[in-house]
Design an enzyme around this catalytic site. Sequence first.
Site, PDB file in Angstrom:
ATOM      1  N   GLY A  60     140.170  -5.400  29.492  1.00 48.59           N
ATOM      2  CA  GLY A  60     139.747  -6.367  28.486  1.00 48.59           C
ATOM      3  C   GLY A  60     140.587  -7.620  28.355  1.00 48.59           C
ATOM      4  O   GLY A  60     140.261  -8.504  27.599  1.00 48.59           O
ATOM      5  N   TRP A  84     145.411 -12.857  23.075  1.00 47.14           N
ATOM      6  CA  TRP A  84     143.947 -12.835  23.195  1.00 47.14           C
ATOM      7  C   TRP A  84     143.324 -14.081  22.593  1.00 47.14           C
ATOM      8  O   TRP A  84     142.543 -14.020  21.655  1.00 47.14           O
ATOM      9  CB  TRP A  84     143.341 -11.582  22.551  1.00 47.14           C
ATOM     10  CG  TRP A  84     143.601 -10.356  23.320  1.00 47.14           C
ATOM     11  CD1 TRP A  84     142.998  -9.997  24.482  1.00 47.14           C
ATOM     12  CD2 TRP A  84     144.523  -9.309  23.013  1.00 47.14           C
ATOM     13  NE1 TRP A  84     143.495  -8.798  24.913  1.00 47.14           N
ATOM     14  CE2 TRP A  84     144.428  -8.354  24.031  1.00 47.14           C
ATOM     15  CE3 TRP A  84     145.424  -9.100  21.970  1.00 47.14           C
ATOM     16  CZ2 TRP A  84     145.202  -7.210  24.046  1.00 47.14           C
ATOM     17  CZ3 TRP A  84     146.186  -7.960  21.979  1.00 47.14           C
ATOM     18  CH2 TRP A  84     146.076  -7.023  23.003  1.00 47.14           C
ATOM     19  N   CYS A  94     139.277 -10.762  20.915  1.00 44.54           N
ATOM     20  CA  CYS A  94     140.126  -9.836  21.658  1.00 44.54           C
ATOM     21  C   CYS A  94     139.555  -9.653  23.058  1.00 44.54           C
ATOM     22  O   CYS A  94     139.557 -10.570  23.855  1.00 44.54           O
ATOM     23  CB  CYS A  94     140.232  -8.521  20.894  1.00 44.54           C
ATOM     24  SG  CYS A  94     141.435  -7.392  21.558  1.00 44.54           S
ATOM     25  N   CYS A  95     139.010  -8.487  23.368  1.00 43.83           N
ATOM     26  CA  CYS A  95     138.532  -8.213  24.721  1.00 43.83           C
ATOM     27  C   CYS A  95     137.006  -8.168  24.781  1.00 43.83           C
ATOM     28  O   CYS A  95     136.382  -8.860  25.566  1.00 43.83           O
ATOM     29  CB  CYS A  95     139.082  -6.880  25.196  1.00 43.83           C
ATOM     30  SG  CYS A  95     140.856  -6.726  24.976  1.00 43.83           S
TER      31      CYS A  95
END
Lengths: 742, 242
Positions: A717, A322, A406-407
């Site tokens: 995500g 990520w 991250c998402c």
Amino acid sequence: MENYKRNFNEGNWNNTIDVSDFIKRNYTPYEGDASFLSGTTPRTDRVKKRVEELIIEETKKGGVLDIDTERVSSLLTYEPGYVIKEDDLIVGLQTDEPLKRAVNPFAGYRNAVQACKAYGYEIGENIKDEFRYRTTHNTGVFRVYTETMRKARHAGILTGLPDAYARGRIIGDYRRIALYGMDYLIRERKADKERIGERDMTDDTIRLLEDISRQLEFMNDLVIMAKQYGCDITRPAENAREAIQWLYFGYLGAVKEQNGAANSIGRISAFLDIYIERDIKEGTLDEKGAQELIDDLVIKMRLVRHLRTPEYNDLFAGDPVWVTCSLAGMCEDGRTMVTKTCYRFLQTLYNLGPSAEPNITVLWAQGLPQTFKDFCAKVSIDTDSIQYENDDVMRKDFGDDYSIACCVSAMKTGKQMQFFGARCNLAKVLLMALNGGKDEIYGEQIAPEGKVFDEKTLDYEEVLEAFKTYAAWMAKLYVNTMNVIHHMHDKYAYERLMMSFHDVEPERLMAFGISGLSVLADSLSAIKYARVTPKKDENGLITDFDIEGDFPKYGNDDDRADSIAKWITEFFYSELCKTKTYRNARHTLSILTITSNVVYGKKTGATPDGRKKGEAFAPGANPMHGRDKEGALASLNSVAKINYGCCMDGISNTFSITPEALGTDEDNRVENLTTVLDGYFAQDAHHLNVNVLNRQKLIDAMNDPTLYPTLTIRVSGYAVNFNKLTKDKQLEVISRTFHEKM
Amino acid sequence: MQGYIHSFESMAAVDGEGVRYAVFLSGCPLRCVFCHNPDTWNMTGTLMTPEELVNKVSKYNPYFKNNGGVTFTGGEPLLQAEFIRKTVPLLKEKGINYIVDTSGSVELTDSVKYVLENAQGVILDLKFPDNEGYLKYTGHTMEKTLEMLGFLESIGKSTRIRTVIIPGINDTEEEIQKYLMHIKDKKCIYKYELLAFHTMGFFKYEELKIENPLKDTKPLDVSVKDRLQKFVNSNLGKSIDI
């Protein structure tokens, strides 16, 4: 110092650390189209080819090319590494060789040992010795965990908790290195320490002072690390190449120190664009050169790797890091933050091919230039590699200099950090409520004993009361479990470098999560609108349900079901807020499962919505597969009803549509996709992953991975290389709803 | 006043311009052997008032820019022209456009005319080029369809013509030539679109336990359709925007 600032407009950023002020005073919004973009240079092609060879080798070796088992990862552990020494424009690798993985046992020693073992390596004797006498984050957490916390974890009600691996999600504001140079930043941090040292020496003050001293130690290490690559980062960057390099050093140091679940790079495009524009104006850089720099930075981002155990990969499939890179959005003064460098980052997906990393995240706003919207849509259709998040909604709370970690997790860059908290399986909480506090798989008493429901048609009000009681109990346990985890993480695996690129006392967010939202919403809807009768096994445990009649399902823009989903998130969030958090963090909540929806499903018995025991959940906030009967927009409208105000850590939705259903030709598809994105986000929806592809293509790729070696798809995500998923995850992705035309 | 609704498709981007919300109305006078929606033939389904329908549809207003809107399809939507006629003013109030996707096989009543006149555009099926084809494969003559085309021409309504190309029945340039005779001189036609016969609706025949006369026919090779579409485009010349 003055030469670094040549031609920059001055402002508050000259008095104090204020990168956002620097950007606003100096960036150039771009409203034109993509025609200015450049392809690759021969140099980029050489590096790209070398990376492709390495990745093929890595895949051949089962996913891990090599591991340095003799040394523990940190900033100065390894000699400088290069992809091709004479060709690397932006230098720096995590270890001394590309794709060679480092051992990082600070969050969990056992995990590090098992990860080595899984790939046929043995951890070195010196590391074994060292960690015999060292407390890791994992050890600390389990010293304190209560019996109930352990049970909830074992049953899979609380899953994916960062108690054996590093929490990640923290984004350093690495731009500060380029803008100010390390000397200035170190000086400022020392001054912070002096100032804070004047306070009463309470636990909080002492902890903060120790934090600062740990930060300073690693800030010094970073300077030395850069020096080993021949760069002097004590001073600010002088040109675009240095700005990218300085910023990347900060990120690189962070991923050498930390192997957290998500290591995002932040919002860097407008910042870097200022340096690129200046060089272009000064005649020292052209478009080809600018693209080459961004291409090389992105190549470095694509090479980041952490050593993971197979269990970890079960949760977060496809070896993700990520390296989320947030683009576009609007400035609070009404200007677009789209710059030419946003285009350049998107262009890497053509120059270097589609890829899961970096996790390119477009901060969508109604006010973005149409030309940019169209280009994003085209890139989505061609590569399935980008995700969209609603800047109009996030800007209200986070201003115009936030980044996504991250998402879907927004935070003000350098001013907020978060305590990542995985998620609570709320579908399981319902089953626990029906079983009087027992787990439906193991039969273990987890929550306080309550009434076990009879084998009679369930009464909605009665079920709802029981659910509320157990969800409230669960929320308290969840917050307390998180408090233990993050106390220990700060103590034993503190992010020294990342936190040094934050304000000295940043706001903290504690990010809780929900899984099984659609299953729970449909289950409650079934109990309310159909007739649901529990069935017990020989031990008197409710393990199955008879369902008579039909019921409204989440995902059809039907308020009867959608309002239940909305209520669940609001109720659970308000319950979480009742328990005090570690370091006074602000409670936030996400509806995001990444690929763990498969594992959560496996650990959950049959549910009243007709879902069978073990069957995968829908990812994130998605409606359950195949239950959205009125097409794509009805499904989007349902998800859009979830209130971002109580889910400020993000509401993830993944949208897969076949090219034929999206439009008749390429232009038409681009136009329709931007219309759909505008329409969805105009309703204050938060996030959308977009895949434009055929189910058949995935089936073909599953059967013969060599057909589509770089097939990238968006799942909950993030993007992932389809071939890196296990077979059961591939099947789950294939079973997801594809919006097709009839 | 209520209408029989078979189903909805909230993202029907290919049945008309922009992003479209398709309302499948029940009932059809034809029994085309290649029909992929035989489940819409009978006048059954959910009963809705025009108000209820417009409430539902208006939730999609955020997606209707760039000429998007509602598509009334079916079945044969104009069998319920009365119902649509009552719905149209409510749609207009919300600023929502609509198009009608019809086989033309209905009487040109006042209601039908009203619905066509107020539409943003019309998609008209020209299933076969002559009565012989119509009688053989749809069970009706083509007279009404031609009358409707004449009406659309007389009011200058922007019209898209559609034909399904079926292997072994009309998949040659020779056959297509015959269709073009009806199209060439019509100024209201802005597009002539060929569709490839597919078998994705076959399962419905099994579910409904009705005989599928084309059950042995394979889906049309898309390249054949593309070739014929090119042929069409070159024959119709520049005046038609394809």
